[in-house]
Design a protein around this motif. Structure first.
Motif, PDB file in Angstrom:
ATOM      1  N   ILE B  47       0.847  -1.210   0.000  1.00  0.00           N
ATOM      2  CA  ILE B  47       0.000   0.000   0.000  1.00  0.00           C
ATOM      3  C   ILE B  47       0.876   1.251   0.000  1.00  0.00           C
ATOM      4  O   ILE B  47       0.656   2.190  -0.765  1.00  0.00           O
ATOM      5  N   GLY B  48       1.896   1.238   0.859  1.00  0.00           N
ATOM      6  CA  GLY B  48       2.796   2.397   0.946  1.00  0.00           C
ATOM      7  C   GLY B  48       3.537   2.647  -0.355  1.00  0.00           C
ATOM      8  O   GLY B  48       3.641   3.787  -0.818  1.00  0.00           O
ATOM      9  N   ILE B  52       3.521   5.811  -3.020  1.00  0.00           N
ATOM     10  CA  ILE B  52       4.711   6.468  -3.595  1.00  0.00           C
ATOM     11  C   ILE B  52       4.598   6.497  -5.123  1.00  0.00           C
ATOM     12  O   ILE B  52       4.911   7.512  -5.765  1.00  0.00           O
ATOM     13  N   ALA B  53       4.147   5.375  -5.704  1.00  0.00           N
ATOM     14  CA  ALA B  53       4.001   5.307  -7.166  1.00  0.00           C
ATOM     15  C   ALA B  53       2.982   6.326  -7.666  1.00  0.00           C
ATOM     16  O   ALA B  53       3.066   6.798  -8.804  1.00  0.00           O
ATOM     17  N   VAL B  57       4.020  12.353  -1.553  1.00  0.00           N
ATOM     18  CA  VAL B  57       5.301  12.724  -0.919  1.00  0.00           C
ATOM     19  C   VAL B  57       5.093  12.862   0.588  1.00  0.00           C
ATOM     20  O   VAL B  57       4.585  13.878   1.066  1.00  0.00           O
ATOM     21  N   PRO B  58       5.444  11.843   1.333  1.00  0.00           N
ATOM     22  CA  PRO B  58       5.219  11.894   2.783  1.00  0.00           C
ATOM     23  C   PRO B  58       6.324  12.659   3.506  1.00  0.00           C
ATOM     24  O   PRO B  58       7.390  12.911   2.944  1.00  0.00           O
ATOM     25  N   LYS B  59       6.058  13.009   4.763  1.00  0.00           N
ATOM     26  CA  LYS B  59       7.059  13.690   5.601  1.00  0.00           C
ATOM     27  C   LYS B  59       7.295  12.863   6.867  1.00  0.00           C
ATOM     28  O   LYS B  59       6.410  12.139   7.311  1.00  0.00           O
ATOM     29  N   ALA B  99       7.760   1.624   3.671  1.00  0.00           N
ATOM     30  CA  ALA B  99       7.502   1.844   2.240  1.00  0.00           C
ATOM     31  C   ALA B  99       7.515   3.329   1.908  1.00  0.00           C
ATOM     32  O   ALA B  99       8.102   3.748   0.902  1.00  0.00           O
ATOM     33  N   LEU B 100       6.897   4.136   2.752  1.00  0.00           N
ATOM     34  CA  LEU B 100       6.841   5.584   2.474  1.00  0.00           C
ATOM     35  C   LEU B 100       8.217   6.235   2.606  1.00  0.00           C
ATOM     36  O   LEU B 100       8.433   7.329   2.091  1.00  0.00           O
TER      37      LEU B 100
END
Lengths: 203, 167
Positions: B47-48, B52-53, B57-59, B99-100
């Motif tokens: 899922i993560g 990303i795909a 854009v996580p922090k 993953a993120l």
């Protein structure tokens, strides 16, 4: 995981070796920066080549082995956690006056405990070791180099600290035999003298 | 193939990822949890990486991962019996954070997707490989060893978290 055969720890050893190798030998990958191998080597060498740290860590292991179960198990689990709290104080820049004196005193006191074959209640032993763990952690945390990979450096010095404990425990197990008991107490006396020498240099 | 291989190695060469996966493997082995926990980890990784795909854009993903590694390491060090229920969200949270925290550097879409696929495979394979060892910790001294490793992982994660907060 039920259904798997008990024993046969060689696969576990291999798996942990792979994990440690990855921490130790990996270079930076994708979006991550910092020298991992340099950071790990720096962290690993800090307790090993800081003689004051090294003898105190050996004394923790010796004393744990001398006290027997459950201290022999609890001290190596508790020490890194309390040391991390001291490290956080060092990283946050909180002043700790006399931290080097505390480290020298830790070697002297812990060595003396082994030499005198002191057997206080477990909570007293844990409190003494925990108090000194904060000194050692603060020194490690404050000296963490900014350029190094932080995870690798921290992994290095925590693993080195733990390895010194295990060396102390291994030697301390000799205390099961009468001659070994003399050898362990003598080693404790040597550590206490070294601690007093460190203290003398600082004062 | 280079992109796939780079992704495959990614969880192995990022220390924070190794720490989190090792802590999870120790906890699963110590508690004797069944397959649903590793499956939750694997699904969360997918899922993560899917997020990303989709250009999400996580922090603070590495900080989250380190906090989860610290908690998991502490649970291993405490060695209290835990029901399997809380294990599923813990494993899922570690998988998702890992993953993120694995955005590929490749600019070409095909290369980036291959890297993500490799990362998913690498993370799941590393967990399964470590589980082969941690699931066999039956002797008393082995369980003590697992607790010591848990305390080391927690200590490392706590120190690095503090460093990230300051610098």
């Amino acid at each position: 995981m039920p259904g798997l055969k008990p024993g046969m720890t060689n696969i576990m050893v291999r798996a942990i070796s792979v994990a440690l190798f990855a921490v130790a030998a990996a270079s930076s990958a994708l979006a991550h920066t910092g020298s991992v191998s340099g950071g790990f080597a720096g962290g690993l060498s800090h307790p090993l080549f800081g003689f004051d740290h090294a003898v105190a860590m050996l004394a923790v292991g010796l004393w744990g082995a001398f006290l027997g179960a459950p201290a022999i198990f609890i001290l190596p689990v508790v020490f890194p956690l309390v040391m991390a709290l001291g490290g956080v104080l060092g990283i946050l820049g909180m002043p700790f006056p006399g931290v080097e004196i505390g480290i020298a005193v830790s070697a002297a006191v812990l060595g003396m405990m082994v030499a005198l074959a002191a057997r206080p209640p477990l909570w007293v032993a844990a409190a003494i070791v925990g108090a000194f763990a904060i000194c050692h952690g603060h020194a490690h945390g404050a000296e963490l180099p900014p350029g190094a990979d932080a995870v690798a450096y921290s992994a290095g010095f925590v693993i080195a600290t733990g390895a010194l404990h295990l060396c102390g425990i291994a030697f301390g197990l000799l205390a099961r035999w009468p001659k070994g008991r003399i050898a362990v107490r003598t080693a404790g006396g040597g550590i206490a003298i070294a601690g007093l020498m460190f203290l003398g240099r600082l004062l | 193939m280079t992109a796939l291989f780079a992704g495959l190695l990614h969880p192995l060469v990022v220390p924070a990822h190794v720490l989190a996966i090792a802590a999870l493997a120790l906890l699963i082995g110590q508690q004797g949890w069944r397959l649903s926990v590793p499956i939750a980890f694997s699904v969360a990784v997918l899922i993560g990486l899917g997020a990303i795909a989709m250009a999400y854009v996580p922090k603070f993903t590495e900080e989250t991962l380190l906090a989860l590694a610290a908690i998991t390491g502490l649970l291993v060090a405490l060695a209290r019996p835990l029901p399997q229920g809380p294990g599923v969200p813990v494993a899922a949270a570690i998988g998702l954070s890992l993953a993120l925290d694995s955005p590929p550097e490749a600019l070409a879409l095909m290369q980036a997707n291959l890297t993500l696929l490799g990362t998913a495979l690498g993370a799941v394979l590393l967990l399964l490989a470590l589980l082969q060892g941690t699931a066999r910790l039956r002797h008393h001294w082995q369980r003590i060893g697992a607790r010591i490793l848990g305390s080391w992982i927690a200590a490392i994660a706590i120190l690095v978290l503090a460093l990230r907060l300051v610098r």
